[in-house]
Design an enzyme around this catalytic site. Sequence first.
Site, short mmCIF file in Angstrom:
data_model
loop_
_atom_site.label_atom_id
_atom_site.label_comp_id
_atom_site.label_asym_id
_atom_site.label_seq_id
_atom_site.Cartn_x
_atom_site.Cartn_y
_atom_site.Cartn_z
N HIS A 90 -3.89 6.06 3.60
CA HIS A 90 -4.61 4.90 3.07
C HIS A 90 -4.07 3.58 3.63
CE1 HIS A 90 -5.86 1.86 0.03
NE2 HIS A 90 -6.96 2.60 -0.03
N SER A 96 -11.41 -1.12 -0.85
CA SER A 96 -10.11 -1.00 -0.19
C SER A 96 -10.19 -1.35 1.28
CB SER A 96 -9.56 0.43 -0.33
OG SER A 96 -8.97 0.63 -1.58
N ASP A 134 0.85 -1.20 0.00
CA ASP A 134 0.00 0.00 0.00
C ASP A 134 0.88 1.25 0.00
OD1 ASP A 134 -2.33 1.84 0.78
OD2 ASP A 134 -3.28 -0.12 0.83
#
Length: 236
Positions: free
Chosen positions: A77, A215, A19
């Site tokens: 994220h 996600s 990520d």
Amino acid sequence: MTYTSDQATQLPLKIGIIDSGITKEFLQHTGATVAAAARFNIDWQAKRLTIQRYDTSDLGAWLAGTQTLEIDDATGHGTAVVSILHRELQLPVIYYIAKILNDNMSGSAICLTEAIDWLSSECQVDAINMSLGCDNFYWQARVQAAVDRAGANNCLLFGAAGDIPTLPSEAEGVISIGVARHQQKRPTRIDCMALDSEITIFQQGYWTNVPISSSYACPQLLACSFNLQAKRISTL
């Protein structure tokens, strides 16, 4: 990955995250353990792949503020993804962080395959979370080869599926995770689907509820699969 009852209670899970990195703030707030990390990047002008690997000593110095590492998560994220696993998993876990996304949430399929190989071969993780996707299928064969090698190492791969076909979620052997609102839009496969409308993540220093996306559904269902496996073992 199948565990005996002794392994399920004694050995922590080894989970790889591909990520945008992770923040010191989250690790300091939660006490989550990262055993190793790496930054994968391509200098397109020089046509060169660079990989910076960090061990527990480097990570300790980074947390103490005495060393700078190129795994800090500017977007939040990757941190949110790890926070879902940290909150949902009912088993001890150690994380391995592979940063391939930059501050604009952009990365390369080459870096993706290198990260899969590093996590599954060198780190020997039990599972890899990939809450990302690429709609350029030029690299499909390369991605599939990396997925196959990971599978041969008994590593489970979970990939987020969007509303169009993307890699790595479309690769054979990747568990493709979607959300209910994409069901009518996408002509591609979903192996598991999250039905919740919201999920709790760590964001900007605190826990907050946000709308669920593929996600975020990806680590949620990764955690669920291991929780269910452990529950089945405990009832034997």
